[in-house]
Design an enzyme around this catalytic site. Sequence first.
Site, PDB file in Angstrom:
ATOM      1  N   ASP A  59      14.470   0.106  -4.990  1.00  0.00           N
ATOM      2  CA  ASP A  59      13.056   0.441  -5.141  1.00  0.00           C
ATOM      3  C   ASP A  59      12.464  -0.553  -6.146  1.00  0.00           C
ATOM      4  OD1 ASP A  59      10.579   1.486  -5.677  1.00  0.00           O
ATOM      5  OD2 ASP A  59      11.277   3.574  -5.789  1.00  0.00           O
ATOM      6  N   LEU A  60      11.470  -1.307  -5.728  1.00  0.00           N
ATOM      7  CA  LEU A  60      10.899  -2.355  -6.591  1.00  0.00           C
ATOM      8  C   LEU A  60      10.252  -1.779  -7.850  1.00  0.00           C
ATOM      9  CD1 LEU A  60       9.174  -4.378  -3.710  1.00  0.00           C
ATOM     10  CD2 LEU A  60      11.338  -4.945  -4.824  1.00  0.00           C
ATOM     11  N   SER A 126      -4.551  -9.027   1.423  1.00  0.00           N
ATOM     12  CA  SER A 126      -5.097  -8.475   2.651  1.00  0.00           C
ATOM     13  C   SER A 126      -6.601  -8.721   2.704  1.00  0.00           C
ATOM     14  CB  SER A 126      -4.824  -6.963   2.618  1.00  0.00           C
ATOM     15  OG  SER A 126      -5.698  -6.273   3.455  1.00  0.00           O
ATOM     16  N   TYR A 153      -5.434   1.617  -1.156  1.00  0.00           N
ATOM     17  CA  TYR A 153      -4.587   0.493  -0.721  1.00  0.00           C
ATOM     18  C   TYR A 153      -5.283  -0.838  -1.026  1.00  0.00           C
ATOM     19  CZ  TYR A 153      -2.725  -3.019   2.424  1.00  0.00           C
ATOM     20  OH  TYR A 153      -2.223  -4.200   2.933  1.00  0.00           O
ATOM     21  N   LYS A 157      -4.381  -4.239  -3.601  1.00  0.00           N
ATOM     22  CA  LYS A 157      -4.314  -5.665  -3.235  1.00  0.00           C
ATOM     23  C   LYS A 157      -5.251  -6.479  -4.135  1.00  0.00           C
ATOM     24  CE  LYS A 157      -1.150  -5.190  -0.216  1.00  0.00           C
ATOM     25  NZ  LYS A 157       0.192  -5.694  -0.487  1.00  0.00           N
TER      26      LYS A 157
HETATM   27  N1  LIG Z   1       0.569  -5.321   8.605  1.00  0.00           N
HETATM   28  C1  LIG Z   1      -0.678  -5.504   8.204  1.00  0.00           C
HETATM   29  O1  LIG Z   1      -1.612  -5.214   8.948  1.00  0.00           O
HETATM   30  C2  LIG Z   1      -0.987  -6.086   6.851  1.00  0.00           C
HETATM   31  C3  LIG Z   1      -2.254  -6.649   6.603  1.00  0.00           C
HETATM   32  C4  LIG Z   1      -2.528  -7.176   5.354  1.00  0.00           C
HETATM   33  C5  LIG Z   1      -1.566  -7.140   4.346  1.00  0.00           C
HETATM   34  N2  LIG Z   1      -0.356  -6.579   4.616  1.00  0.00           N
HETATM   35  C6  LIG Z   1       0.637  -6.535   3.547  1.00  0.00           C
HETATM   36  O2  LIG Z   1       1.776  -7.262   3.955  1.00  0.00           O
HETATM   37  C7  LIG Z   1       2.947  -6.678   3.403  1.00  0.00           C
HETATM   38  C8  LIG Z   1       3.925  -6.397   4.525  1.00  0.00           C
HETATM   39  O3  LIG Z   1       3.316  -5.532   5.447  1.00  0.00           O
HETATM   40  P1  LIG Z   1       4.082  -5.014   6.729  1.00  0.00           P
HETATM   41  O4  LIG Z   1       3.102  -4.858   7.804  1.00  0.00           O
HETATM   42  O5  LIG Z   1       5.304  -5.809   6.954  1.00  0.00           O
HETATM   43  O6  LIG Z   1       4.466  -3.552   6.219  1.00  0.00           O
HETATM   44  P2  LIG Z   1       5.829  -2.761   6.358  1.00  0.00           P
HETATM   45  O7  LIG Z   1       5.576  -1.392   5.899  1.00  0.00           O
HETATM   46  O8  LIG Z   1       6.421  -2.967   7.706  1.00  0.00           O
HETATM   47  O9  LIG Z   1       6.747  -3.551   5.313  1.00  0.00           O
HETATM   48  C9  LIG Z   1       6.691  -3.303   3.935  1.00  0.00           C
HETATM   49  C10 LIG Z   1       8.122  -3.085   3.499  1.00  0.00           C
HETATM   50  O10 LIG Z   1       8.127  -2.847   2.093  1.00  0.00           O
HETATM   51  C11 LIG Z   1       9.024  -1.794   1.832  1.00  0.00           C
HETATM   52  N3  LIG Z   1       8.623  -1.183   0.571  1.00  0.00           N
HETATM   53  C12 LIG Z   1       7.474  -0.525   0.269  1.00  0.00           C
HETATM   54  N4  LIG Z   1       7.495  -0.108  -0.999  1.00  0.00           N
HETATM   55  C13 LIG Z   1       8.684  -0.512  -1.522  1.00  0.00           C
HETATM   56  C14 LIG Z   1       9.304  -0.359  -2.787  1.00  0.00           C
HETATM   57  N5  LIG Z   1       8.728   0.309  -3.776  1.00  0.00           N
HETATM   58  N6  LIG Z   1      10.525  -0.888  -2.974  1.00  0.00           N
HETATM   59  C15 LIG Z   1      11.164  -1.562  -1.973  1.00  0.00           C
HETATM   60  N7  LIG Z   1      10.617  -1.737  -0.757  1.00  0.00           N
HETATM   61  C16 LIG Z   1       9.398  -1.214  -0.535  1.00  0.00           C
HETATM   62  C17 LIG Z   1       8.929  -0.867   3.028  1.00  0.00           C
HETATM   63  O11 LIG Z   1      10.059  -0.063   3.219  1.00  0.00           O
HETATM   64  C18 LIG Z   1       8.762  -1.865   4.162  1.00  0.00           C
HETATM   65  O12 LIG Z   1      10.008  -2.256   4.713  1.00  0.00           O
HETATM   66  C19 LIG Z   1       2.497  -5.446   2.641  1.00  0.00           C
HETATM   67  O13 LIG Z   1       2.348  -5.789   1.287  1.00  0.00           O
HETATM   68  C20 LIG Z   1       1.157  -5.134   3.265  1.00  0.00           C
HETATM   69  O14 LIG Z   1       0.317  -4.461   2.379  1.00  0.00           O
HETATM   70  C21 LIG Z   1      -0.038  -6.069   5.848  1.00  0.00           C
END
Ligand SMILES: NC(=O)c1ccc[n+]([C@@H]2O[C@H](COP(=O)([O-])OP(=O)(O)OC[C@H]3O[C@@H](n4cnc5c(N)ncnc54)[C@H](O)[C@@H]3O)[C@@H](O)[C@H]2O)c1
Length: 348
Positions: A59-60, A126, A153, A157
């Site tokens: 957990d980060l 984002s 959220y 960001k």
């Molecule tokens: N998918 C989108 O539409 C989108 C758009 C803009 C920004 N983002 C950002 O991009 C990043 C990746 O998004 P994604 O779509 O791959 O999401 P996702 O949920 O598939 O991946 C995020 C990963 O982070 C892990 N995670 C979350 N909190 C954690 C913690 N405290 N410790 C360890 N692991 C943790 C989750 O288990 C998950 O595997 C995120 O930061 C998200 O906010 C995503």
Amino acid sequence: MAKILVTGGAGYIGSHTIVELIENGYEVVSADNYINSIPLTYERIEVITGVKVPYYEVDLVDLDALKVIFREHPDIKGIIHFGALKSVPDSVANPSFCFDNNNISTNNIAICAEEFDVKNIIFSSSCSVYGNVMPEDLPVTEDTPLKNAESPYAYTKQNGEVMLRFISNVRDINAICLRYFNPVGAHVSGELGELPSKRVNNLVPVITQAAAGVRPHFTVFGDNWNTRDGSCIRDYIHVTDIADAHVKGIALQLAGKTKGNYDIINLGSGDGVSVFEAIQAFEKACGIKAPYEVGPRRDGDVETIYSNPKKAEMVLGWTPKYGIEDMMASAWKWQLKLAELGLAKEKL
Ligand SMILES: NC(=O)c1ccc[n+]([C@@H]2O[C@H](COP(=O)([O-])OP(=O)(O)OC[C@H]3O[C@@H](n4cnc5c(N)ncnc54)[C@H](O)[C@@H]3O)[C@@H](O)[C@H]2O)c1
């Protein structure tokens, strides 16, 4: 080649980025707590790349546990920080959890970068940081002033960007914040795609689930927005294109070729596509209907947003390769693969 720590590496964009990093010769270590993913993702990465990625369940938010990774991998040269909670509706329902998770994680990453002398961080930001932009602000550039965050959220960001700006000002850390627009689609091989452990609520997975009969239908949130067909307009971008931009970003940092210690770059296609147009693109690309109903607007959504992607081209030498129908076709291929793997179930 350099070793890169990918946080959230079992997640959607993280896993596709790991594939691109490996294919470009990087070594990767991944960290994830599986709050929205499952470790099976690493097997999917191995199917494509032939590489077993070393990974940590961590957990980060837990700084001591995070430090273990850096102690065991003193040769980490860069961090790509995806790990965050990304659901807008969940963040609206439970703001404090989202604040804790996302803000503390980012600060912990910066603390470790300083302590273990890792000079390069790429942060997943984002387009939600722009808030509800006015039509005259479109397409948004990196200089478009940020409005109030429309969700907890989006606030995390905005906050992550500001934290990294202040930190990179006074520490030997280079930070690039990549503002993604709407990443969709799956690896073109059909072997990897979005595999969340929580219920999905973004458009493309719900389209493919409805088309596959995994859910009876999906909901279009509002058809009375002030847009050309009444549905929201977004800038969709293939997940592999997003991944490729990270590889280009880390290469630029490692080569010491960034301009200054901190930068922000939009990752979008520059085209606005409405929800109804996206549904039509799916039906055209895949030859199948996706049943939907129109519901009320959803809290936290913005009406229209699309990017000006010129800075990414200028700074990273990046332009997207894939169009909206490629995005839909690859997403559908992944939906069919999920069925083959026995994983095509709807989460409640
Ligand atoms: N998918 C989108 O539409 C989108 C758009 C803009 C920004 N983002 C950002 O991009 C990043 C990746 O998004 P994604 O779509 O791959 O999401 P996702 O949920 O598939 O991946 C995020 C990963 O982070 C892990 N995670 C979350 N909190 C954690 C913690 N405290 N410790 C360890 N692991 C943790 C989750 O288990 C998950 O595997 C995120 O930061 C998200 O906010 C995503």
